[in-house]
Each structure stands twice: as structure tokens, then as C-alpha cells.
Design a protein around this motif. Structure first.
Motif, mmCIF file in Angstrom:
data_model
loop_
_atom_site.group_PDB
_atom_site.id
_atom_site.type_symbol
_atom_site.label_atom_id
_atom_site.label_comp_id
_atom_site.label_asym_id
_atom_site.label_seq_id
_atom_site.Cartn_x
_atom_site.Cartn_y
_atom_site.Cartn_z
ATOM 1 N N UNK A 1 -29.206 -23.399 -71.473
ATOM 2 C CA UNK A 1 -29.572 -24.787 -71.784
ATOM 3 C C UNK A 1 -30.310 -25.393 -70.592
ATOM 4 N N UNK A 2 -31.223 -26.359 -70.845
ATOM 5 C CA UNK A 2 -31.977 -26.948 -69.737
ATOM 6 C C UNK A 2 -31.120 -27.795 -68.800
ATOM 7 N N UNK A 3 -30.122 -28.493 -69.326
ATOM 8 C CA UNK A 3 -29.258 -29.327 -68.488
ATOM 9 C C UNK A 3 -27.802 -29.033 -68.834
ATOM 10 N N UNK A 4 -27.184 -28.197 -68.033
ATOM 11 C CA UNK A 4 -25.839 -27.733 -68.318
ATOM 12 C C UNK A 4 -24.773 -28.814 -68.245
ATOM 13 N N UNK A 5 -24.977 -29.822 -67.403
ATOM 14 C CA UNK A 5 -23.966 -30.870 -67.248
ATOM 15 C C UNK A 5 -23.733 -31.625 -68.552
ATOM 16 N N UNK A 6 -24.735 -31.700 -69.415
ATOM 17 C CA UNK A 6 -24.588 -32.398 -70.693
ATOM 18 C C UNK A 6 -23.685 -31.634 -71.663
ATOM 19 N N UNK A 7 -23.573 -30.333 -71.490
ATOM 20 C CA UNK A 7 -22.775 -29.517 -72.406
ATOM 21 C C UNK A 7 -21.299 -29.432 -72.015
ATOM 22 N N UNK A 8 -20.978 -29.783 -70.775
ATOM 23 C CA UNK A 8 -19.602 -29.672 -70.291
ATOM 24 C C UNK A 8 -18.766 -30.801 -70.884
ATOM 25 N N UNK A 9 -17.612 -30.454 -71.429
ATOM 26 C CA UNK A 9 -16.684 -31.468 -71.928
ATOM 27 C C UNK A 9 -15.519 -31.571 -70.958
ATOM 28 N N UNK A 10 -15.112 -32.795 -70.692
ATOM 29 C CA UNK A 10 -14.037 -33.064 -69.753
ATOM 30 C C UNK A 10 -13.006 -33.928 -70.431
ATOM 31 N N UNK A 11 -11.745 -33.601 -70.226
ATOM 32 C CA UNK A 11 -10.664 -34.417 -70.790
ATOM 33 C C UNK A 11 -9.486 -34.402 -69.827
ATOM 34 N N UNK A 12 -8.592 -35.344 -70.063
ATOM 35 C CA UNK A 12 -7.375 -35.403 -69.248
ATOM 36 C C UNK A 12 -6.487 -34.224 -69.630
ATOM 37 N N UNK A 13 -5.776 -33.664 -68.668
ATOM 38 C CA UNK A 13 -4.892 -32.536 -69.006
ATOM 39 C C UNK A 13 -3.745 -32.989 -69.893
ATOM 40 N N UNK A 14 -3.179 -32.043 -70.594
ATOM 41 C CA UNK A 14 -2.050 -32.350 -71.476
ATOM 42 C C UNK A 14 -0.854 -32.800 -70.646
ATOM 43 N N UNK A 15 -0.103 -33.732 -71.212
ATOM 44 C CA UNK A 15 1.106 -34.216 -70.537
ATOM 45 C C UNK A 15 2.156 -33.109 -70.538
ATOM 46 N N UNK A 16 2.959 -33.039 -69.483
ATOM 47 C CA UNK A 16 4.008 -32.015 -69.469
ATOM 48 C C UNK A 16 5.025 -32.274 -70.568
ATOM 49 N N UNK A 17 5.598 -31.189 -71.060
ATOM 50 C CA UNK A 17 6.577 -31.304 -72.134
ATOM 51 C C UNK A 17 7.849 -31.965 -71.620
#
Length: 164
Positions: free
Chosen positions: A90-106
Motif C-alpha cells: 500500500x502507498x501509505x501503510x499508517x492508514x491501514x493500521x488499526x489501533x484499539x485499547x487492549x482487552x480488560x483483564x478478566x
């Protein structure tokens, strides 16, 4: 087509995973999913791995770095990801990266203690009944041996269960 092995690199509080699809970077505060098409190259240098994303024009490429990993692991990880990279990124890789908060501990599992108490109380009562109300104490001994064997079998079955 050969199967890509699942690779995991742990460095400090970061964990890199690659199993043939997107590279996943787990950090304490974020979780990044990096598609292969977003990666320009992967560079292993000593005990660190750098994932360099593609960038368009005058933009600086985004770099995800994980340090304090084994040298052999870093080299194997870089080689495996590099071998899986597409020929047309892809021409701009940063646009394809998805970021989310980690799952909460059980939450802690208090049901185990409740279930253990619910099983232990009748067993103790039955053992006391057998010991006090029968003419032979051997029945109580046999009862507790069978109960211990059943508990050991249940524990072994629980510990060896398949995990998803």
C-alpha cells in the motif's frame, strides 16, 4: 503453498505476533493490527525488531520497534514477515493500521471457591456419618480414598482441557 508458523516475540511490555496474516503488536496501553500490505520492511538488529511502514511522498514512515527480544527470535521474525510481504504494498501503510485499547483483564473467578465449598460440605458430612454410624471405620477410609481419587481425576481433566 507452505504454512507459516506462528511466531511470538516478547520484549519488555510488548508482544509481537505473526501467523501469516497481519502482524499484531500488543503494548500495555494499545494493540496495533498491522496488515502485511502496510509494511515496507522488517529489520532485526541485535535484540530489537523494527517494523517500518510504507509512506507516501514526503511523509516519514511510521516505525514500530520492540526491544529486549532474543537475537535469534528477532532474526526469525524478520525473515518470516519479510517472506510474507506482498509484492505490491500500500502507498501509505499508517492508514491501514488499526489501533484499539487492549482487552480488560478478566475478573477473579470466585465461582471455583463456591463450587469447592459446595462439594466439600456434603463430602465431609457423609464421611463423618460413615465414621460414626457404622461398625467399621474401614468404610470411611475407603470412602475418602475414592473421594480423593475422584478429586484428582477431576483436577487432571480440568488442567488438560482444550483452551480456546
Amino acid at each position: 503453498m507452505t504454512a507459516t508458523p506462528s511466531l511470538v516475540l516478547r520484549g519488555g511490555e510488548s508482544v509481537l505476533r505473526f501467523a501469516g496474516g497481519p502482524v499484531t503488536l500488543h503494548r500495555a496501553d494499545k494493540e496495533h493490527h498491522i496488515p502485511l500490505a502496510a509494511i515496507s520492511f522488517v529489520h532485526a538488529e541485535g535484540t530489537s525488531v523494527a517494523i517500518v511502514l510504507t509512506a507516501s511522498g514526503a511523509n516519514e514512515p511510521t516505525i514500530y520497534r520492540v526491544t529486549d527480544v532474543s537475537e535469534a527470535g528477532a532474526l526469525a521474525f524478520a525473515e518470516a514477515v519479510t517472506a510474507a510481504l506482498p509484492e505490491d504494498p500500500a502507498p501509505d501503510g499508517a492508514e491501514l493500521v488499526t489501533t484499539r485499547a487492549p482487552r480488560a483483564p478478566e475478573p477473579p473467578r470466585t465461582r471455583r471457591r463456591t463450587a469447592a465449598a459446595a462439594a466439600a460440605v456434603p463430602l465431609v458430612a457423609l464421611g463423618a456419618f460413615l465414621a460414626l454410624n457404622t461398625s467399621r471405620g474401614a468404610y470411611a477410609v475407603v470412602f475418602w480414598l475414592v473421594a480423593a481419587a475422584a478429586a484428582a481425576g477431576g483436577l487432571l481433566a480440568y488442567r488438560t482441557r482444550p483452551r480456546s
